[in-house]
Scaffold this motif. Structure first.
Motif, PDB file in Angstrom:
ATOM      1  N   VAL A 121      19.490  20.683  16.179  1.00  0.00           N
ATOM      2  CA  VAL A 121      19.477  21.250  17.527  1.00  0.00           C
ATOM      3  C   VAL A 121      18.503  20.467  18.408  1.00  0.00           C
ATOM      4  N   GLY A 122      17.331  20.158  17.864  1.00  0.00           N
ATOM      5  CA  GLY A 122      16.346  19.380  18.615  1.00  0.00           C
ATOM      6  C   GLY A 122      16.894  18.031  19.045  1.00  0.00           C
ATOM      7  N   LEU A 123      17.579  17.345  18.133  1.00  0.00           N
ATOM      8  CA  LEU A 123      18.185  16.052  18.472  1.00  0.00           C
ATOM      9  C   LEU A 123      19.324  16.217  19.483  1.00  0.00           C
ATOM     10  N   TYR A 148      13.934  13.290  27.423  1.00  0.00           N
ATOM     11  CA  TYR A 148      13.747  12.506  26.202  1.00  0.00           C
ATOM     12  C   TYR A 148      13.155  11.139  26.538  1.00  0.00           C
ATOM     13  N   LYS A 149      13.711  10.484  27.538  1.00  0.00           N
ATOM     14  CA  LYS A 149      13.177   9.172  27.960  1.00  0.00           C
ATOM     15  C   LYS A 149      11.743   9.313  28.457  1.00  0.00           C
ATOM     16  N   ARG A 150      11.470  10.419  29.133  1.00  0.00           N
ATOM     17  CA  ARG A 150      10.107  10.660  29.622  1.00  0.00           C
ATOM     18  C   ARG A 150       9.141  10.813  28.454  1.00  0.00           C
ATOM     19  N   SER A 151       9.590  11.482  27.385  1.00  0.00           N
ATOM     20  CA  SER A 151       8.703  11.649  26.231  1.00  0.00           C
ATOM     21  C   SER A 151       8.394  10.288  25.601  1.00  0.00           C
ATOM     22  N   ILE A 152       9.380   9.406  25.540  1.00  0.00           N
ATOM     23  CA  ILE A 152       9.150   8.057  25.009  1.00  0.00           C
ATOM     24  C   ILE A 152       8.158   7.321  25.899  1.00  0.00           C
ATOM     25  N   GLN A 191       9.891   5.468  19.990  1.00  0.00           N
ATOM     26  CA  GLN A 191      11.158   6.187  19.899  1.00  0.00           C
ATOM     27  C   GLN A 191      11.190   7.071  18.651  1.00  0.00           C
ATOM     28  N   LYS A 192      10.652   6.560  17.553  1.00  0.00           N
ATOM     29  CA  LYS A 192      10.607   7.336  16.306  1.00  0.00           C
ATOM     30  C   LYS A 192       9.715   8.566  16.472  1.00  0.00           C
ATOM     31  N   ILE A 193       8.565   8.393  17.108  1.00  0.00           N
ATOM     32  CA  ILE A 193       7.660   9.521  17.349  1.00  0.00           C
ATOM     33  C   ILE A 193       8.341  10.561  18.239  1.00  0.00           C
ATOM     34  N   ALA A 194       9.005  10.088  19.288  1.00  0.00           N
ATOM     35  CA  ALA A 194       9.692  11.014  20.197  1.00  0.00           C
ATOM     36  C   ALA A 194      10.799  11.770  19.468  1.00  0.00           C
ATOM     37  N   LYS A 195      11.587  11.046  18.668  1.00  0.00           N
ATOM     38  CA  LYS A 195      12.671  11.687  17.915  1.00  0.00           C
ATOM     39  C   LYS A 195      12.116  12.762  16.986  1.00  0.00           C
ATOM     40  N   GLU A 196      11.056  12.430  16.257  1.00  0.00           N
ATOM     41  CA  GLU A 196      10.450  13.393  15.334  1.00  0.00           C
ATOM     42  C   GLU A 196       9.856  14.585  16.091  1.00  0.00           C
ATOM     43  N   LEU A 201      21.390  16.493  25.765  1.00  0.00           N
ATOM     44  CA  LEU A 201      21.586  17.352  26.935  1.00  0.00           C
ATOM     45  C   LEU A 201      20.557  17.074  28.030  1.00  0.00           C
ATOM     46  N   MET A 202      19.383  16.607  27.602  1.00  0.00           N
ATOM     47  CA  MET A 202      18.290  16.369  28.539  1.00  0.00           C
ATOM     48  C   MET A 202      17.772  14.934  28.388  1.00  0.00           C
ATOM     49  N   PRO A 203      18.610  13.933  28.675  1.00  0.00           N
ATOM     50  CA  PRO A 203      18.198  12.550  28.434  1.00  0.00           C
ATOM     51  C   PRO A 203      16.983  12.108  29.262  1.00  0.00           C
ATOM     52  N   LYS A 204      16.838  12.647  30.460  1.00  0.00           N
ATOM     53  CA  LYS A 204      15.674  12.267  31.282  1.00  0.00           C
ATOM     54  C   LYS A 204      14.376  12.730  30.623  1.00  0.00           C
TER      55      LYS A 204
END
Length: 124
Positions: A35-37, A47-51, A67-72, A42-45
Motif C-alpha cells: 500500500v505504501g508503494l 514521493y519525488k519531494r521525499s527523494i 531513492q532506496k531510503i525514500a522507498k523504504e 498516487l502521489m508522485p509529487k
C-alpha cells in the motif's frame, strides 16, 4: 470543488483503513508495504519531494541511495498505517499488550534534572 475532493479523499482513507482492519495480523505488514508503494504512484509529487529532501539532508549519498531510503520510508508508512488500522479495532486490553516502553527510567531521571528528551509515539 476543494471540499468535495477532501471529502472523497477522506472516504477513500476510511475505506482503506476499515479494509486493512479486517485482515489477519500476519498479512498486515506485507500488504501495508505494498500500500505504501502504491501511494507513491498516487502521489508522485510527494514521493519525488521525499527523494529531494533526502538528497538535501544527505548530500554525499547517491541518487539511488536516496531513492532506496525514500522507498523504504514509504513502505514503512504503509506498515504503520496497516498496524494502526488493525489497532483501532482491537479491545483496549490487546492494545496495551502491544505497547512497549524503553528506557523510561532514564527519561524520568533526565526530566527530573531539567533535561529534555524525545518521545516517539503514536496517538489515538
Amino acid at each position: 470543488m476543494g471540499k468535495i475532493f477532501y471529502y472523497l479523499e477522506y472516504l477513500g482513507l476510511k475505506l482503506l483503513l476499515n479494509t486493512l482492519a479486517l485482515l489477519p495480523e500476519k498479512w498486515l505488514i506485507p500488504i501495508g508495504e505494498k500500500v505504501g508503494l502504491f501511494i507513491t504512484k498516487l502521489m508522485p509529487k510527494r514521493y519525488k519531494r521525499s527523494i529531494s529532501d533526502i538528497q538535501k539532508t544527505f548530500p554525499k549519498k547517491t541518487l539511488q541511495e536516496c531513492q532506496k531510503i525514500a522507498k523504504e520510508s514509504w513502505q514503512n508508512i504503509g506498515r504503520i498505517t496497516a498496524e494502526f488500522a488493525k489497532t483501532t479495532k482491537l479491545p483496549k486490553e490487546q492494545v496495551i499488550k502491544k505497547i512497549h516502553f524503553i528506557d523510561t527510567e532514564k527519561l524520568f531521571a533526565d526530566n527530573h534534572k531539567g533535561q529534555g528528551g524525545i518521545l516517539h509515539l503514536g496517538h489515538f
